[in-house]
Design a protein around this motif. Sequence first.
Motif, PDB file in Angstrom:
ATOM      1  N   SER A  63     -20.904 -79.949 -14.916  1.00  0.00           N
ATOM      2  CA  SER A  63     -20.613 -81.248 -15.511  1.00  0.00           C
ATOM      3  C   SER A  63     -21.531 -81.495 -16.695  1.00  0.00           C
ATOM      4  O   SER A  63     -22.681 -81.045 -16.715  1.00  0.00           O
ATOM      5  N   PHE A  66     -20.310 -87.971  -5.688  1.00  0.00           N
ATOM      6  CA  PHE A  66     -20.201 -86.539  -5.383  1.00  0.00           C
ATOM      7  C   PHE A  66     -19.748 -86.341  -3.937  1.00  0.00           C
ATOM      8  O   PHE A  66     -18.872 -85.501  -3.666  1.00  0.00           O
ATOM      9  N   ASP A  67     -20.328 -87.084  -2.996  1.00  0.00           N
ATOM     10  CA  ASP A  67     -19.928 -86.968  -1.595  1.00  0.00           C
ATOM     11  C   ASP A  67     -18.458 -87.314  -1.409  1.00  0.00           C
ATOM     12  O   ASP A  67     -17.732 -86.650  -0.663  1.00  0.00           O
ATOM     13  N   LEU A  98     -19.507 -77.251  -5.096  1.00  0.00           N
ATOM     14  CA  LEU A  98     -18.615 -78.348  -4.719  1.00  0.00           C
ATOM     15  C   LEU A  98     -17.895 -77.903  -3.452  1.00  0.00           C
ATOM     16  O   LEU A  98     -16.905 -77.180  -3.510  1.00  0.00           O
ATOM     17  N   TYR A 146     -29.950 -90.357  -7.944  1.00  0.00           N
ATOM     18  CA  TYR A 146     -28.559 -90.691  -7.667  1.00  0.00           C
ATOM     19  C   TYR A 146     -28.218 -90.655  -6.183  1.00  0.00           C
ATOM     20  O   TYR A 146     -27.080 -90.926  -5.800  1.00  0.00           O
ATOM     21  N   GLY A 166     -24.832 -89.399  -6.410  1.00  0.00           N
ATOM     22  CA  GLY A 166     -24.676 -88.724  -5.134  1.00  0.00           C
ATOM     23  C   GLY A 166     -23.525 -89.252  -4.306  1.00  0.00           C
ATOM     24  O   GLY A 166     -22.796 -88.488  -3.663  1.00  0.00           O
ATOM     25  N   VAL A 225     -16.286 -84.436  -2.750  1.00  0.00           N
ATOM     26  CA  VAL A 225     -16.322 -83.284  -1.846  1.00  0.00           C
ATOM     27  C   VAL A 225     -15.438 -83.534  -0.631  1.00  0.00           C
ATOM     28  O   VAL A 225     -14.665 -82.658  -0.203  1.00  0.00           O
ATOM     29  N   VAL A 263     -24.103 -86.864 -12.159  1.00  0.00           N
ATOM     30  CA  VAL A 263     -23.135 -87.253 -11.138  1.00  0.00           C
ATOM     31  C   VAL A 263     -23.863 -88.001 -10.027  1.00  0.00           C
ATOM     32  O   VAL A 263     -24.755 -87.432  -9.388  1.00  0.00           O
ATOM     33  N   SER A 286     -16.420 -94.378  -6.896  1.00  0.00           N
ATOM     34  CA  SER A 286     -16.045 -93.622  -5.697  1.00  0.00           C
ATOM     35  C   SER A 286     -14.657 -94.012  -5.214  1.00  0.00           C
ATOM     36  O   SER A 286     -13.863 -93.156  -4.803  1.00  0.00           O
ATOM     37  N   PHE A 308     -14.779 -87.653 -11.947  1.00  0.00           N
ATOM     38  CA  PHE A 308     -16.183 -87.744 -12.352  1.00  0.00           C
ATOM     39  C   PHE A 308     -16.350 -88.419 -13.711  1.00  0.00           C
ATOM     40  O   PHE A 308     -17.481 -88.547 -14.185  1.00  0.00           O
TER      41      PHE A 308
END
Length: 661
Positions: A424, A433-434, A416, A280, A430, A437, A428, A350, A382
């Motif tokens: 989760s 996730f970025d 996180l 990911y 990447g 965050v 997820v 995203s 998510f």
Amino acid sequence: MTASPRRVQTASVARILGWALALIGVISMGLSAALELSHSTPRDMSVLELIASTAAVLIGAVLGIRILQRYPRHGVGWLLVLMSFVGGLLTLAEVYAFDALVIHRGPTWGARAADVFAQPSWVVAYAALSLVALLFPSGRIPGSGWRPLAWACAFLFPAAIVLITVQPGPQDEPFAALPNPGGIAWVGTGAGQTLTGLTMLLSLACMAGCVASLFVRFVAADSVERQQIKALLYSAALTPVAFIACLATGSDGLASIVLPLALALVPLAVGLAVLRYRLYDVDRLINRTVLYVVLTALLAFAYIGVSVAAQLVAPSPLATAIATALVVLAFRPLRDVAQTQIDRRFARSSARARVLLRAFTDELRHGRRSPVELEAVLGAAFDDPGLSLRFRLESPGWYVDGTGVRALEGDAWVPLGAVAQIRSTTAVPGLLFDTVVRESALALEVSRLNAEVRAQMALVADAQVRIATAGFEERRRVERDLHDGAQQRLLSLGLQLRRLQRSLPAQAKVLEPALDAAVDEIGRTIADLRRLAGGVAPASLANGLGSALAELAAGLPVPCDVDLPSTRLPERVEAAAYFVACEAVANAVKHAEATRIQLRAVVVDDALHLVVTDDGHGGARAAGSGLSGLADRVRAHGGTFALDSPLGRGTTLEAVIPCGS
């Protein structure tokens, strides 16, 4: 289930063969490097180009062996090993032929054979990559519909290699001055050239079909296979991008380094994708690559445009400095705009998460949302309704959820940011996730502080309950001591005085009034002790709160309607409720001049709800009266206290006392 001995033996033989082929390829590249560096007049292949080619062979060998160790029959693993093997031998043959035929000018049979063997190297490379695309990522032909393409590749690729090998006439550099030692004259005729052209055209069609199979499978693939295909397509796309960049710069030296390195990324991406290593992160790489390519182009055009405009308006060296400053100032805004537009088109999850979190943070900042809602917002970002969020408290050293309640322990939690962890139920990506965050940093900090305050308040409430319970137990002990100790001794003293009074002679009758006064004083002292003991806890509570309140209601001078519990409650709860009821009905009779009182006590959701209502003149206030002490008593037990007493419309007092420990 245990594998059969024959299957285990086959797997062992496959691993040994794979190791042998990979080692031969790597050793061949080492020999090529040593021979190339020994030339006093090196050919066009620079040292850096040789290093890049060696890296490609080494990467393919290592990852191919790693795949075969895990999956001995995996087709992609074998292709990577064979690419390293053949690539090393072809490079060694080319370098050896150059050394023998060009440097030393000694056309030995070995040098001629090496020259012939090195002719179709580029066809071999592209044919191998095409087969990787067809078999990727499972190592097998994707389905029966692709078998005709596989058979066509199996026939056309070797045919193209043979026809290229036997082409007569001058060769490519650095052998342009030498005829092809393996050339066949017929292949150079019109019919031979037509056959070669047709074979190459069909081979290119097969290569295109192999690449197209990736896109067809991508549409129907699951999430994991999609990430694997993305990794391959990303690495493959870097090769034409590198080629275009080299053409733009016009540097042959740069092309000789960048292109082999770009090609080396293909086996790297293939191996890591098959092994499913950090799949990911591919989304993050693609997003960042597209972002900075677009950003570089925009800044370059902006710099050129501003420089040209400034030179036209006022030619000066200052124009370059102005253009540079404007580009630097425009970098961050352009980056944000480009990131938003790229996410909307290529990373919609995203983009959606960014919109959700920015809206939540803005509403949180203005007090329209609660920090407790962050867990649900992160779950929506998510796309995981089962997502859990927890924060670490430094003081107690354990984790709490958004409401301040101690969270579950476990190993599936992922950091996180710096202050929180999530668990989760889905994988997820990447890039997503970025984004989460970055966009949730402020909301996470606010939610952590809110959770910490809630946890500390819960600790204080628990401490208050423990203190109240300890105080109640101590008062019960004092009550027993008063009843069994001082009260009994006073009763005994009173009886002794009465006996003494009856035994007095006639001439001592004058002492009887004094003895009567002493006995009466003892009686009043006993009454005071009983009232003191009753203030600690009434004796009627021994039969439960319902019995005690019924007795209280029966002794009132006004009618009292009761609705009381029949079950026993914790002693501290019964005592607190009893004193609240006593104070409330006393105020209703003495101060509110009530003509009727309603007393109701019920247990709801593991808490005692005590409601006292009267029809008096109202106007009661908790501050500065006995009710303030009762309110503190209720709150000390972790409960709530409410008073509603409008003038002329009676009074309602409600106390809620938790029954739990």
